[in-house]
Design a protein around this motif. Structure first.
Motif, PDB file in Angstrom:
ATOM      1  N   PRO A 244       0.909  -1.304   0.006  1.00 39.14           N
ATOM      2  CA  PRO A 244      -0.226   0.392  -0.174  1.00 39.14           C
ATOM      3  C   PRO A 244       0.737   0.929  -0.073  1.00 39.14           C
ATOM      4  O   PRO A 244       1.932   1.561   0.309  1.00 39.14           O
TER       5      PRO A 244
ATOM      6  N   LEU B  56     -14.180  -1.505  -3.865  1.00 43.09           N
ATOM      7  CA  LEU B  56     -14.989  -2.369  -3.252  1.00 43.09           C
ATOM      8  C   LEU B  56     -15.474  -0.780  -2.200  1.00 43.09           C
ATOM      9  O   LEU B  56     -16.843  -0.748  -1.652  1.00 43.09           O
ATOM     10  N   ARG B  57     -14.759   0.631  -2.202  1.00 45.92           N
ATOM     11  CA  ARG B  57     -15.269   1.359  -1.688  1.00 45.92           C
ATOM     12  C   ARG B  57     -16.744   2.251  -2.674  1.00 45.92           C
ATOM     13  O   ARG B  57     -17.124   2.834  -1.411  1.00 45.92           O
TER      14      ARG B  57
ATOM     15  N   GLU C  64      -7.287  -4.888   7.364  1.00 45.76           N
ATOM     16  CA  GLU C  64      -7.442  -6.061   7.631  1.00 45.76           C
ATOM     17  C   GLU C  64      -7.912  -6.800   6.017  1.00 45.76           C
ATOM     18  O   GLU C  64      -8.641  -5.331   5.472  1.00 45.76           O
ATOM     19  N   LEU C  65      -7.808  -7.885   5.181  1.00 49.34           N
ATOM     20  CA  LEU C  65      -8.136  -8.069   4.218  1.00 49.34           C
ATOM     21  C   LEU C  65      -9.755  -8.206   3.955  1.00 49.34           C
ATOM     22  O   LEU C  65     -10.505  -9.589   5.176  1.00 49.34           O
TER      23      LEU C  65
ATOM     24  N   VAL D 270     -14.044 -11.193  -2.216  1.00 52.98           N
ATOM     25  CA  VAL D 270     -13.507  -9.602  -3.910  1.00 52.98           C
ATOM     26  C   VAL D 270     -13.510 -10.472  -5.357  1.00 52.98           C
ATOM     27  O   VAL D 270     -13.392 -10.419  -6.264  1.00 52.98           O
TER      28      VAL D 270
ATOM     29  N   ARG E 219      -1.887  11.146   2.641  1.00 48.26           N
ATOM     30  CA  ARG E 219      -3.088  10.632   1.698  1.00 48.26           C
ATOM     31  C   ARG E 219      -4.603  10.825   2.101  1.00 48.26           C
ATOM     32  O   ARG E 219      -5.410  11.849   2.045  1.00 48.26           O
TER      33      ARG E 219
ATOM     34  N   ARG F 268      -1.901  -2.421   7.741  1.00 46.05           N
ATOM     35  CA  ARG F 268      -1.924  -2.604   6.463  1.00 46.05           C
ATOM     36  C   ARG F 268      -0.744  -3.289   5.662  1.00 46.05           C
ATOM     37  O   ARG F 268      -0.326  -4.656   4.922  1.00 46.05           O
TER      38      ARG F 268
HETATM   39  P1  ADP Z   1      -4.167   0.200  -0.669  1.00 48.99           P
HETATM   40  O1  ADP Z   1      -3.317  -0.867  -1.410  1.00 48.99           O
HETATM   41  O2  ADP Z   1      -3.469   1.422  -0.528  1.00 48.99           O
HETATM   42  O3  ADP Z   1      -4.120  -0.403   0.582  1.00 48.99           O
HETATM   43  P2  ADP Z   1      -6.881  -0.124  -1.396  1.00 48.99           P
HETATM   44  O4  ADP Z   1      -7.646   0.661  -2.103  1.00 48.99           O
HETATM   45  O5  ADP Z   1      -5.968  -1.765  -2.794  1.00 48.99           O
HETATM   46  O6  ADP Z   1      -5.560   0.249  -1.350  1.00 48.99           O
HETATM   47  O7  ADP Z   1      -7.224  -1.052  -0.488  1.00 48.99           O
HETATM   48  C1  ADP Z   1      -8.153  -1.007   0.394  1.00 48.99           C
HETATM   49  C2  ADP Z   1      -8.320  -1.846   1.728  1.00 48.99           C
HETATM   50  O8  ADP Z   1      -9.612  -3.134   0.842  1.00 48.99           O
HETATM   51  C3  ADP Z   1      -7.708  -2.863   1.631  1.00 48.99           C
HETATM   52  O9  ADP Z   1      -6.930  -3.091   3.140  1.00 48.99           O
HETATM   53  C4  ADP Z   1      -8.754  -4.106   1.509  1.00 48.99           C
HETATM   54  O10 ADP Z   1      -9.294  -3.764   3.094  1.00 48.99           O
HETATM   55  C5  ADP Z   1      -9.745  -4.681   1.076  1.00 48.99           C
HETATM   56  N1  ADP Z   1      -9.098  -5.137  -0.428  1.00 48.99           N
HETATM   57  C6  ADP Z   1      -8.403  -4.405  -1.686  1.00 48.99           C
HETATM   58  N2  ADP Z   1      -8.485  -5.242  -2.102  1.00 48.99           N
HETATM   59  C7  ADP Z   1      -8.768  -6.905  -1.065  1.00 48.99           C
HETATM   60  C8  ADP Z   1      -8.556  -8.025  -2.036  1.00 48.99           C
HETATM   61  N3  ADP Z   1      -7.707  -8.321  -3.207  1.00 48.99           N
HETATM   62  N4  ADP Z   1      -8.136  -8.922  -0.888  1.00 48.99           N
HETATM   63  C9  ADP Z   1      -9.235  -8.606  -0.017  1.00 48.99           C
HETATM   64  N5  ADP Z   1      -9.698  -7.400   0.389  1.00 48.99           N
HETATM   65  C10 ADP Z   1      -9.144  -6.245  -0.134  1.00 48.99           C
END
Ligand code: ADP
Length: 183
Positions: free
Chosen positions: A11, A37-38, A59-60, A66, A128, A141
């Protein structure tokens, strides 16, 4: 130009920014699981409600969730090019992606690893200021990245797909490095 790409990196490495530029320049679809997701969270869907608290802890979200998003987005593209940004993030996600892509007969052309020191990553993320960009959540993260996502570097290296890019410097300098490695 390769048209089926995957961006890997911690990240804060600038994946989103560089992916958007590269996709615009080459007419391929930017698929960012974080952005997708956002928008679910912003729209208040059931899926978004499930994901929000998990994301705010750094967390993920679940692999199944996903994966369902990526699968429906990718099928809607009907064979057009894509760049996956933020997915896969775990080995099971990468295995599921392999399976999906072999069904679709769309092999990955290249995997790009954006590399950057932790100190710079934390500075960039703090600047950011997103909901999940507080110092404690950022540290979590980065730890999740190291534990769950970094093993994908060897996964794709073993397949002969990995290219590393130094993600230090200005956005233009990094964009130039990326263009060079693909032309
Ligand atoms: P960054 O790479 O800056 O942490 P992202 O926008 O890629 O931000 O992701 C933000 C959040 O969205 C992650 O910390 C996680 O909670 C969720 N997320 C995004 N992609 C995935 C994925 N492939 N699997 C699980 N969680 C995800």
């Amino acid at each position: 130009m390769k048209s089926r790409l995957l961006f890997l990196g911690p990240p804060g490495a600038g994946k989103g920014t560089q992916a958007a530029r590269l996709c615009q320049a080459h007419g391929i679809k930017h698929l960012s699981t974080g952005d997708l997701l956002r928008s679910e969270v912003a729209a208040g869907t059931a899926l978004g409600q499930e994901a929000e608290a998990v994301m705010n802890r750094g967390e993920l979200v679940s692999d199944a969730l996903v994966l369902a998003i990526v699968e429906s987005q990718m099928k809607a593209l009907n064979g057009g090019g894509w760049l996956l940004d933020g997915f896969p993030r775990t080995v099971p996600q990468a295995e599921a992606l392999d399976k999906l892509l072999s069904e679709l007969q769309q092999p990955i052309d290249a995997v790009v690893l954006l590399e950057l020191d932790d100190g710079v990553l934390i500075e960039r993320l703090l600047a950011r200021g997103r909901a999940d960009d507080t110092e404690a959540v950022i540290r979590n993260r980065l730890e999740v990245y190291r534990d769950k996502t970094a093993p994908l570097i060897d996964f794709y290296k073993a397949k002969g797909l990995l290219t590393s890019i130094e993600a230090q410097g200005s956005m233009d300098a990094i964009a130039e490095r990326l263009e060079k490695s693909f032309s």
